[in-house]
Design an enzyme around this catalytic site. Structure first.
Site, PDB file in Angstrom:
ATOM      1  N   SER A 137      52.433  40.046  33.460  1.00  0.00           N
ATOM      2  CA  SER A 137      52.915  38.981  33.865  1.00  0.00           C
ATOM      3  C   SER A 137      53.133  38.349  32.559  1.00  0.00           C
ATOM      4  O   SER A 137      52.701  38.404  31.633  1.00  0.00           O
ATOM      5  CB  SER A 137      51.719  38.086  34.643  1.00  0.00           C
ATOM      6  OG  SER A 137      51.957  37.183  35.171  1.00  0.00           O
ATOM      7  N   TYR A 150      42.821  34.698  35.703  1.00  0.00           N
ATOM      8  CA  TYR A 150      44.257  35.796  35.832  1.00  0.00           C
ATOM      9  C   TYR A 150      44.743  36.101  34.596  1.00  0.00           C
ATOM     10  O   TYR A 150      45.087  37.266  34.076  1.00  0.00           O
ATOM     11  CB  TYR A 150      45.176  34.983  36.775  1.00  0.00           C
ATOM     12  CG  TYR A 150      46.256  36.024  37.031  1.00  0.00           C
ATOM     13  CD1 TYR A 150      46.155  37.143  37.553  1.00  0.00           C
ATOM     14  CD2 TYR A 150      47.613  35.516  36.889  1.00  0.00           C
ATOM     15  CE1 TYR A 150      47.254  37.984  37.839  1.00  0.00           C
ATOM     16  CE2 TYR A 150      48.703  36.312  37.073  1.00  0.00           C
ATOM     17  CZ  TYR A 150      48.624  37.548  37.542  1.00  0.00           C
ATOM     18  OH  TYR A 150      49.865  38.091  37.848  1.00  0.00           O
TER      19      TYR A 150
END
Length: 252
Positions: A137, A150
């Site tokens: 990501s 995250y």
């Protein structure tokens, strides 16, 4: 006649994983779909086969190392592994974040990727032309408020991919990292906010055309079908409306 190359996709029950399975099947791979939700991957495998391609489903939790090792015994040779299983939980600041959420994100995004990659690396090497794809990501390359858990997990996954590439250089295995920015799928944000669809909708509010799962699957399909000597070390893909993790153009 050469055997059909096999591609394993983790987290294939929805979103980017499902779209990637469809794309690689269309590219001529026999796709092996893994995820915890057996009914979802079986339905997807049936869809892909009905479209004239090759697919099988195998229920698997990548955080269960014994199950992963058992799964890996089915492969003597493997062309592609797509590490897509992962996800986010919560958007709390560091001061109040739940350690259990952090632990689960690390287990799924980092340890899960480690488990399946370790287990299948011998088959990827035996193929003489293997590719490991790690879906990270943009969170693995820059931080943002409310995302530390995250972000930490995706940074860890990025470092795993980067280090593996260094360690296996000289073997016939490529390591590709694809780092998507804002992708609107049916489940990612909803799962992050534990089913709160109103909070999930705010993530994309006013954004003209966030990425789709198919957009990301296109990058996977392109990367793995480059000539064998070409390695796409890192591909960052964002929608035009997103300049960074914290700079997004919204029309509200």
């Amino acid at each position: 006649m050469a055997a059909t190359p096999i591609a394993v996709i983790t987290g294939a029950s929805s979103g980017i994983g499902a779209a990637t399975a469809r794309r690689l099947a269309a590219e001529g791979y026999r796709v092996v779909l893994t995820a915890r939700r057996k009914d979802r991957i079986e339905a997807l495998a049936e869809e892909i086969v009905a479209a004239g391609h090759q697919a099988t489903a195998y229920a698997l939790d990548v955080t269960d190392r014994a199950a992963v090792d058992e799964f890996a015994t089915a492969f003597r040779s493997l062309a592609v592994l797509v590490n897509n299983a992962g996800g986010a939980l919560g958007a709390d600041p560091v001061a109040t974040g739940d350690p259990a959420d952090w632990r689960q994100m690390f287990e799924t995004n980092v340890v899960g990727t480690l488990n399946i990659t370790q287990a299948l690396l011998p088959a990827l090497t035996a193929s003489g032309d293997g590719t490991v794809v790690v879906l990270t990501s943009t969170a693995g390359h820059g931080t943002y408020e409310g995302g530390a858990g995250y972000v930490a997990a995706k940074h860890g996954e990025h470092v795993l991919a980067e280090t593996l590439r260094l360690e296996i250089v000289g073997t016939p295995v490529r390591v590709v990292e694809i780092a998507p920015g804002m992708v609107k799928t049916d489940e990612f944000a909803t799962n992050r906010f534990r089913g709160d669809k109103e909070k999930a909708a705010k993530v994309y509010a006013g954004v003209d055309a966030p990425l789709t799962a198919e957009d990301v699957a296109d990058t996977v399909g392109w990367a793995v079908t480059r000539p064998s000597h070409v390695n796409i070390d890192l591909l960052v893909v964002r929608p035009r409306a997103q300049a960074s993790n914290t700079k997004v153009h919204r029309t509200l």
